[in-house]
Design a protein around this motif. Structure first.
Motif, PDB file in Angstrom:
ATOM      1  N   GLN A 107     -34.641   6.796   3.839  1.00 18.71           N
ATOM      2  CA  GLN A 107     -34.079   8.135   3.836  1.00 18.71           C
ATOM      3  C   GLN A 107     -35.205   9.079   3.409  1.00 18.71           C
ATOM      4  O   GLN A 107     -35.965   8.774   2.488  1.00 18.71           O
ATOM      5  CB  GLN A 107     -32.898   8.218   2.870  1.00 18.71           C
ATOM      6  CG  GLN A 107     -31.724   7.378   3.315  1.00 18.71           C
ATOM      7  CD  GLN A 107     -30.531   7.494   2.383  1.00 18.71           C
ATOM      8  OE1 GLN A 107     -30.507   8.319   1.469  1.00 18.71           O
ATOM      9  NE2 GLN A 107     -29.537   6.662   2.618  1.00 18.71           N
ATOM     10  N   ILE A 131     -27.838  10.421   8.337  1.00 17.70           N
ATOM     11  CA  ILE A 131     -28.815  10.747   7.297  1.00 17.70           C
ATOM     12  C   ILE A 131     -30.217  10.639   7.897  1.00 17.70           C
ATOM     13  O   ILE A 131     -30.535   9.677   8.597  1.00 17.70           O
ATOM     14  CB  ILE A 131     -28.675   9.791   6.094  1.00 17.70           C
ATOM     15  CG1 ILE A 131     -27.260   9.895   5.495  1.00 17.70           C
ATOM     16  CG2 ILE A 131     -29.736  10.085   5.028  1.00 17.70           C
ATOM     17  CD1 ILE A 131     -26.919   8.813   4.500  1.00 17.70           C
ATOM     18  N   HIS A 133     -33.935   9.722   8.377  1.00 16.55           N
ATOM     19  CA  HIS A 133     -34.780   8.592   7.978  1.00 16.55           C
ATOM     20  C   HIS A 133     -36.128   8.674   8.684  1.00 16.55           C
ATOM     21  O   HIS A 133     -36.277   9.384   9.672  1.00 16.55           O
ATOM     22  CB  HIS A 133     -34.143   7.263   8.423  1.00 16.55           C
ATOM     23  CG  HIS A 133     -32.949   6.834   7.646  1.00 16.55           C
ATOM     24  ND1 HIS A 133     -31.742   7.459   7.740  1.00 16.55           N
ATOM     25  CD2 HIS A 133     -32.793   5.804   6.789  1.00 16.55           C
ATOM     26  CE1 HIS A 133     -30.872   6.835   6.954  1.00 16.55           C
ATOM     27  NE2 HIS A 133     -31.486   5.827   6.372  1.00 16.55           N
TER      28      HIS A 133
END
Length: 142
Positions: A107, A131, A133
């Motif tokens: 992340q 999310i 990354h």
């Protein structure tokens, strides 16, 4: 923190407890994404402090490299080097399997942490479970 390689059902449940708190409750990842088919075959590690599970991660061996995944430390225990201890333990497992490279998808908020451990960014940012990354790699040395 005592870090062990999971060998029992209870230890695996302890690892899942940490992941569920960090990824599902804290970060809003769906349970269907968080728990996948690789949970049955991966090598799981779990870290205990005062007999309570506080950290976990899993490893899959893919194409002569160790893929480190699901690295997580319970919120109340962050900032105490437990994540670093866990990563070192995971790299030691990879070396025992005679692997010379570790890979992971980090992340982006954790980039400083992984860079500090010697990981290099190898991709442009991408989204996984909603999310941001990046892919990272590190050459392992005994």
């Amino acid at each position: 923190m005592q870090i062990i390689t999971v060998e029992s059902k209870q230890q695996l449940l302890d690892a899942f407890h940490v992941r569920e708190n960090v990824f599902i409750k804290e970060q809003g990842v769906s349970a269907e994404i968080e728990h996948d088919e690789h949970d049955q075959t991966a090598i799981h590690l779990v870290g205990y402090l005062d007999k309570q599970p506080i950290a976990t991660g899993r490893i899959r061996i893919i194409d002569q490299a160790g893929k480190i995944e699901r690295v997580s430390v319970m919120k109340d225990y962050r900032g105490n080097n437990f994540g670093q201890q866990l990563m070192i333990a995971m790299e030691q497992v990879l070396l025992k399997h005679e692997l010379k490279k570790a890979k992971l998808n980090a992340q982006t908020h954790a980039l400083r942490f992984y860079h500090g451990l010697g990981y290099q960014t190898t991709s442009a940012p991408f989204y996984e479970a909603g999310i941001e990354h990046v892919a990272m790699e590190k050459k392992l040395i005994k």
